[in-house]
Design an enzyme around this catalytic site. Structure first.
Site, PDB file in Angstrom:
ATOM      1  N   ILE A 158       0.721  -1.190   0.202  1.00  0.00           N
ATOM      2  CA  ILE A 158       0.325  -0.231  -0.033  1.00  0.00           C
ATOM      3  C   ILE A 158       1.033   1.444   0.242  1.00  0.00           C
ATOM      4  O   ILE A 158       0.801   2.203  -1.162  1.00  0.00           O
ATOM      5  CB  ILE A 158      -0.766  -0.025   1.517  1.00  0.00           C
ATOM      6  CG1 ILE A 158      -2.205  -1.211   0.951  1.00  0.00           C
ATOM      7  CG2 ILE A 158      -1.320   0.835   1.749  1.00  0.00           C
ATOM      8  CD1 ILE A 158      -2.558  -1.048   2.299  1.00  0.00           C
ATOM      9  N   ARG A 178      11.436  -1.694   6.435  1.00  0.00           N
ATOM     10  CA  ARG A 178      11.938  -2.357   6.991  1.00  0.00           C
ATOM     11  C   ARG A 178      13.037  -2.887   5.730  1.00  0.00           C
ATOM     12  O   ARG A 178      14.236  -3.540   6.512  1.00  0.00           O
ATOM     13  CB  ARG A 178      11.523  -3.738   7.572  1.00  0.00           C
ATOM     14  CG  ARG A 178      10.363  -3.160   8.769  1.00  0.00           C
ATOM     15  CD  ARG A 178      10.164  -5.468   9.093  1.00  0.00           C
ATOM     16  NE  ARG A 178       8.868  -4.562   8.171  1.00  0.00           N
ATOM     17  CZ  ARG A 178       8.064  -6.618   8.241  1.00  0.00           C
ATOM     18  NH1 ARG A 178       8.590  -7.170   9.049  1.00  0.00           N
ATOM     19  NH2 ARG A 178       7.132  -6.248   7.059  1.00  0.00           N
ATOM     20  N   THR A 235      -4.364   5.868   6.695  1.00  0.00           N
ATOM     21  CA  THR A 235      -5.388   4.917   7.083  1.00  0.00           C
ATOM     22  C   THR A 235      -4.706   3.417   7.053  1.00  0.00           C
ATOM     23  O   THR A 235      -5.671   2.678   6.504  1.00  0.00           O
ATOM     24  CB  THR A 235      -5.136   4.857   5.031  1.00  0.00           C
ATOM     25  OG1 THR A 235      -4.078   4.709   4.113  1.00  0.00           O
ATOM     26  CG2 THR A 235      -5.932   6.382   4.902  1.00  0.00           C
ATOM     27  N   ARG A 237      -3.800   1.557  10.884  1.00  0.00           N
ATOM     28  CA  ARG A 237      -4.788   1.146  11.957  1.00  0.00           C
ATOM     29  C   ARG A 237      -4.647   2.569  12.914  1.00  0.00           C
ATOM     30  O   ARG A 237      -3.524   3.230  13.397  1.00  0.00           O
ATOM     31  CB  ARG A 237      -4.094   0.044  12.761  1.00  0.00           C
ATOM     32  CG  ARG A 237      -4.469  -0.765  11.918  1.00  0.00           C
ATOM     33  CD  ARG A 237      -5.966  -1.667  12.080  1.00  0.00           C
ATOM     34  NE  ARG A 237      -6.364  -2.888  11.441  1.00  0.00           N
ATOM     35  CZ  ARG A 237      -6.465  -3.451  10.222  1.00  0.00           C
ATOM     36  NH1 ARG A 237      -6.858  -1.652   9.396  1.00  0.00           N
ATOM     37  NH2 ARG A 237      -6.614  -4.182   9.940  1.00  0.00           N
ATOM     38  N   GLU A 266     -12.153   2.836  17.436  1.00  0.00           N
ATOM     39  CA  GLU A 266     -13.248   2.519  16.699  1.00  0.00           C
ATOM     40  C   GLU A 266     -14.451   1.546  16.831  1.00  0.00           C
ATOM     41  O   GLU A 266     -14.807   0.983  17.606  1.00  0.00           O
ATOM     42  CB  GLU A 266     -12.615   2.089  15.617  1.00  0.00           C
ATOM     43  CG  GLU A 266     -11.288   2.822  14.423  1.00  0.00           C
ATOM     44  CD  GLU A 266     -11.626   2.342  13.099  1.00  0.00           C
ATOM     45  OE1 GLU A 266     -11.653   1.224  12.711  1.00  0.00           O
ATOM     46  OE2 GLU A 266      -9.811   2.604  13.226  1.00  0.00           O
ATOM     47  N   HIS A 284     -13.103   4.382   8.896  1.00  0.00           N
ATOM     48  CA  HIS A 284     -12.706   3.717   8.001  1.00  0.00           C
ATOM     49  C   HIS A 284     -12.357   3.178   6.930  1.00  0.00           C
ATOM     50  O   HIS A 284     -13.775   1.685   6.666  1.00  0.00           O
ATOM     51  CB  HIS A 284     -12.824   2.325   9.385  1.00  0.00           C
ATOM     52  CG  HIS A 284     -11.426   1.094   8.650  1.00  0.00           C
ATOM     53  ND1 HIS A 284     -10.947   0.487   9.965  1.00  0.00           N
ATOM     54  CD2 HIS A 284     -10.857   0.874   8.072  1.00  0.00           C
ATOM     55  CE1 HIS A 284      -9.655  -0.269   9.727  1.00  0.00           C
ATOM     56  NE2 HIS A 284      -9.979  -0.338   8.406  1.00  0.00           N
TER      57      HIS A 284
HETATM   58  C1  GLV Z   1      -8.484  -2.649   6.482  1.00  0.00           C
HETATM   59  O1  GLV Z   1      -8.703  -1.624   7.329  1.00  0.00           O
HETATM   60  C2  GLV Z   1      -7.928  -4.390   6.264  1.00  0.00           C
HETATM   61  O2  GLV Z   1      -7.026  -4.151   7.017  1.00  0.00           O
HETATM   62  O3  GLV Z   1      -8.170  -4.760   5.569  1.00  0.00           O
HETATM   63  C1  GLV Z   2      -0.630  -4.728   2.630  1.00  0.00           C
HETATM   64  O1  GLV Z   2      -0.471  -5.121   1.543  1.00  0.00           O
HETATM   65  C2  GLV Z   2       0.997  -3.598   2.320  1.00  0.00           C
HETATM   66  O2  GLV Z   2       2.083  -4.734   2.704  1.00  0.00           O
HETATM   67  O3  GLV Z   2       1.366  -2.721   2.870  1.00  0.00           O
END
Ligand code: GLV
Ligand code: GLV
Length: 320
Positions: A158, A178, A235, A237, A266, A284
């Protein structure tokens, strides 16, 4: 042959339910509210496969009832809601839904970033409530986005998808993660420490999973490194940010604003946060498109079919 029993903790989009009922027996008709503890325990006790969501807490107590269960397909990419060690102890496979929600979540991240910086929500409210007096040169001035530095914390799928979109805005990208990741041809993404990303970016966007190591990763000290003109977008957690420290920073204007899709508790959003003008608050919505939510369900089904068929799960997760 009797069809395997699947327990689904929440109502999913209809195409997903249709696909499930073609192959499996649904333990109960899923509803659009969180299961009670009793329902959850019953589901875990009776099913061979469970599809659960990020709002279901699957702890050792719930898992102790799961005598027939082979797989928990979490309808999310994040899986901090599941006690992976307890599942592993019982030989239960846990899977998630990566990849299919990467673009939807990256798109929403940009929606938040742009809405916050260009005051889209405030402007919409002004027009709807009839308070707009007409154009003036000094009204509702936001900040430029194009050309500014984007900082990404957590450069997984993401984070990289968010970074790719920055090219269209001619924004340099720096990131903490990382490992080092190379950008698309002709684009350089620069690997930095967390503290450097916070200190050097105009926008900081968070894309780490929630683990013990990332809980309150953005704390009072790290917030104090941000520029007073910088914006924070989350976006990932909620608990990745110390929300109380963020509210103090926003109130004291030591940072310019925040765009949040996720919260520490939440669906509780602190009243102090809601009263601030320099925030945009979403419920969310990261993966909330019809196409994506259908794909997420079909991925859960692929994983269930694999595990119940004695094959390796394509999206198995293990403790990070
Ligand atoms: C949404 O927050 C997910 O983790 O898919
Ligand atoms: C989710 O798929 C991520 O690796 O950010």
């Amino acid at each position: 042959m009797e069809r395997p029993t699947v327990y689904i903790t929440r109502l999913l989009p209809q195409p997903v339910l249709d696909a499930i009922s073609q192959q499996y027996r649904m333990l109960t008709e899923p509803t659009d509210r969180p299961p009670t503890e009793k329902e959850l325990l019953h589901g875990f006790a009776e099913a061979q496969a469970v599809i659960c969501t990020l709002t279901d807490r699957i702890d050792a107590v719930v898992l102790s009832h799961a005598t027939k269960l082979k797989i928990i397909a979490n309808y999310a990419v994040g899986y901090n809601n599941i006690d992976l060690a307890a599942a592993a102890q019982r030989g239960i496979i846990v899977t998630n839904t990566p990849d299919v929600l990467t673009d939807a979540t990256a798109d929403l991240t940009w929606a938040l970033l742009l809405a916050l910086t260009r005051r889209v929500v405030e402007g919409d409210t002004w027009v709807r409530t009839g308070h707009w007096p007409g154009w003036t040169p000094t009204q509702m001035l936001g900040a430029d986005v194009s050309g500014k530095t984007l900082g990404i914390i957590g450069m997984g799928r993401i984070g990289q998808a968010v970074a790719q979109r920055a090219a269209g805005f001619q924004m340099p990208v720096i990131y903490a993660g990382r490992r080092s990741v190379s950008g698309p041809p002709g684009v350089s993404w620069i690997w930095r420490t967390h503290d450097e990303v916070l200190a050097e970016s105009d926008f900081i966007s968070l894309h780490v999973p929630l683990t013990e190591a990332t809980r309150h990763l953005i704390d009072r000290r790290r917030l104090s490194l941000m520029r007073p003109t910088a914006f924070l977008i989350n976006t990932s957690r909620g608990p990745v940010i110390d929300e109380a420290a963020l509210i103090s920073a926003l109130e004291a204007h030591t940072i310019a604003g925040a765009g949040l899709d996720v919260y520490e508790q939440e669906p509780v959003v602190p009243a102090r946060l809601m009263s601030l003008p320099n925030v945009v608050l979403l419920p969310h919505l990261g993966s909330a498109t019809l196409e994506t939510r259908v794909c997420m369900g079909l991925i859960c089904l692929d994983n269930i079919a694999a595990v119940l068929g004695g094959r390796p799960a394509p999206n198995r997760v293990t403790k990070i």
